[in-house]
Design an enzyme around this catalytic site. Structure first.
Site, PDB file in Angstrom:
ATOM      1  N   PHE A  88       9.310   7.060 132.641  1.00 26.52           N
ATOM      2  CA  PHE A  88       9.937   7.400 131.358  1.00 26.52           C
ATOM      3  C   PHE A  88       8.913   8.124 130.498  1.00 26.52           C
ATOM      4  O   PHE A  88       7.884   7.560 130.129  1.00 26.52           O
ATOM      5  CB  PHE A  88      10.475   6.188 130.602  1.00 26.52           C
ATOM      6  N   LYS A 144       4.023   6.363 119.329  1.00 23.54           N
ATOM      7  CA  LYS A 144       4.507   5.045 118.894  1.00 23.54           C
ATOM      8  C   LYS A 144       3.597   4.368 117.859  1.00 23.54           C
ATOM      9  O   LYS A 144       3.625   4.747 116.707  1.00 23.54           O
ATOM     10  CB  LYS A 144       4.777   4.174 120.121  1.00 23.54           C
ATOM     11  N   ASP A 176       0.154   8.748 130.274  1.00 26.24           N
ATOM     12  CA  ASP A 176       1.073   8.530 129.158  1.00 26.24           C
ATOM     13  C   ASP A 176       0.893   7.087 128.695  1.00 26.24           C
ATOM     14  O   ASP A 176       1.424   6.160 129.305  1.00 26.24           O
ATOM     15  CB  ASP A 176       2.516   8.796 129.609  1.00 26.24           C
TER      16      ASP A 176
HETATM   17  C1  LIG Z   1       8.747   5.943 124.080  1.00 23.90           C
HETATM   18  C2  LIG Z   1       8.039   6.673 125.147  1.00 23.90           C
HETATM   19  C3  LIG Z   1       8.027   8.075 125.197  1.00 23.90           C
HETATM   20  C4  LIG Z   1       8.828   8.925 124.238  1.00 23.90           C
HETATM   21  O1  LIG Z   1       8.483   8.754 122.916  1.00 23.90           O
HETATM   22  P1  LIG Z   1       9.516   9.240 121.771  1.00 23.90           P
HETATM   23  O2  LIG Z   1       8.749   9.029 120.508  1.00 23.90           O
HETATM   24  O3  LIG Z   1      10.727   8.368 121.871  1.00 23.90           O
HETATM   25  O4  LIG Z   1       9.831  10.658 122.045  1.00 23.90           O
HETATM   26  C5  LIG Z   1       7.278   8.685 126.180  1.00 23.90           C
HETATM   27  N1  LIG Z   1       6.587   7.972 127.079  1.00 23.90           N
HETATM   28  C6  LIG Z   1       6.572   6.623 127.073  1.00 23.90           C
HETATM   29  C7  LIG Z   1       5.781   5.881 128.100  1.00 23.90           C
HETATM   30  C8  LIG Z   1       7.314   5.921 126.120  1.00 23.90           C
HETATM   31  O5  LIG Z   1       7.338   4.587 126.137  1.00 23.90           O
END
Ligand SMILES: *Cc1c(COP(=O)(O)O)cnc(C)c1O
Length: 395
Positions: A140, A254, A225
């Site tokens: 994700f 985040k 990520d």
């Molecule tokens: C939440 C998340 C995203 C996307 O972030 P948004 O602010 O919702 O665009 C990307 N990678 C990971 C691992 C995430 O948990």
């Protein structure tokens, strides 16, 4: 207004791209939120780890208010007096030469993809438009058209094509596949240290370190990520620190905005970040003074309050107490720090609804996993209280 009216209005006027649990929140403080009827809930989702510092942390809210009274937006057409301070602090914390600030996580991932591709063409001398990035099944990384192009979740893609080419998908936690799929066009390997949305999947020990070695050997950028796992969530400031697997490009989001403002970034050294020249890439809101003030305060809170250490200690306590629960419905409990997944033998949503009735906010992910990821400021007594409620639901 009654709770039901808010919910009806939501479904009447908002696109139905979400299916929220039936609670209407109107106040938050620390680890707790309160609904419109005044009922208290322990937040065990933390807005998918954007609230590591808890709801409305006084220092972050103060920074927001103070900056709101001075200057909120300049665009990057001009310098501002908060931007360099935030960039410097973020570089110091991540031990990277430079950062590139954006707003949401998906934007930062997009930025990492563009960086890796351009690095590939300029430095690795990959032929024009041939760059490949390797990603993992069950990933994700966000919801933009390019990012969903390499999702393996059918629903994320259905109806949204055509997709962006240039991605190769391999199984998660599989080093052999990584090695086999690298070729002269491979510019990056993009991976999550723990797959959060994918069901809290923790790879085997040593996976990240070995993946990094494979990338280094083949002149491929190792891109992590850490939007969800970073900033203390897993018990270290960054999850890669468990294995000393520092990435070439680190992606953050985040909790970088402390739950009060969207702030994201990629962090990398000069040999990578110098592919950018003025006009290559940008964002009207990226790096605005309000974001930078919140970012500085958010990072300081994480460091000053030792939130990573608290996540490690409380996470270990929480997971051990969860494992005490004997229930035929629970299949597996896994996680690191305060990113914990409880995999059920049944659909998780009904159990999240039962937890909600008991005063705990948690969300199902991937059908049969409940994620428990409270703010990192959580205390032992609060976990003890939650465990009693969770026991009632599962026993
Ligand atoms: C939440 C998340 C995203 C996307 O972030 P948004 O602010 O919702 O665009 C990307 N990678 C990971 C691992 C995430 O948990």
């Amino acid at each position: 207004m009654r709770k039901e009216e808010y919910i009806d209005l939501t479904f009447k006027y908002s696109a139905k791209n979400y299916y929220p649990l039936p609670v209407v929140l109107s106040y938050g403080e620390g680890v707790y939120v309160y609904d419109v009827e005044g009922k208290r809930y322990l937040d065990m989702l933390s807005s998918y780890s954007a609230l590591n510092q808890g709801h409305r942390h006084p220092k972050i809210v103060e920074a927001l208010k103070e900056q709101a009274d001075r200057l909120t937006l300049t665009s990057r057409a001009f310098h501002n007096d908060k931007f360099p301070l935030f960039c410097k602090l973020l570089c110091e914390i991540t031990k990277k030469d430079k950062v590139l600030l954006m707003n949401t996580g998906a934007e930062a991932v997009e930025t990492a993809i563009k960086t890796a591709r351009k690095w590939g063409y300029l430095k690795k001398k990959v032929k024009e438009n041939q760059a490949e990035i390797i990603v993992c099944e069950n990933n994700f990384h966000g919801r933009t058209t390019t990012i969903i192009s390499f999702s393996t979740e059918e629903q994320y893609k259905f109806g949204f094509g055509p997709f962006t080419p240039g991605f190769k998908i391999i199984p998660y936690d599989d080093l052999e596949s990584l090695e086999k799929n690298i070729n002269e066009n491979t510019v990056g390997f993009l991976v999550e240290p723990i797959q959060g949305e994918g069901g809290v999947n923790v790879p085997r020990e040593g996976y990240l370190k070995k993946a990094k070695e494979i990338c280094q050997k083949n002149n491929v950028l190792f891109i992590l990520d850490e939007i969800q796992t970073g900033l203390g969530r897993t018990g270290k400031l960054f999850c890669y620190q468990y294995e000393d697997a520092e990435p070439d490009i680190l992606i953050l989001g985040k909790a970088l905005g402390g739950g009060v403002y969207p702030v994201s970034a990629i962090c990398a050294n000069d040999n990578i970040m110098d592919v950018f020249t003025p006009g290559d890439h940008g964002s009207t809101f990226g790096g605005n003074p309000l974001a930078c003030a919140c970012g500085i305060a958010s990072l300081k809170v994480i460091l000053e309050e030792n939130l990573a250490e608290n996540a490690r200690i409380m996470g270990e306590y929480f997971i051990n107490r969860l494992k005490e629960i004997k229930s035929p419905i629970i299949k597996e409990i896994r996680g690191k720090g305060l990113l914990i997944g409880v995999e059920l033998k049944e659909k998780a949503r009904p159990y999240c609804e039962k937890l909600l009735e008991k005063g705990i906010l948690a969300k199902d992910t991937r059908e049969n996993v409940i994620r428990f990821a409270p703010p990192l400021i959580i205390k032992k007594e609060e976990i003890d209280w939650a465990i009693e409620k969770i026991k009632e639901v599962f026993q």
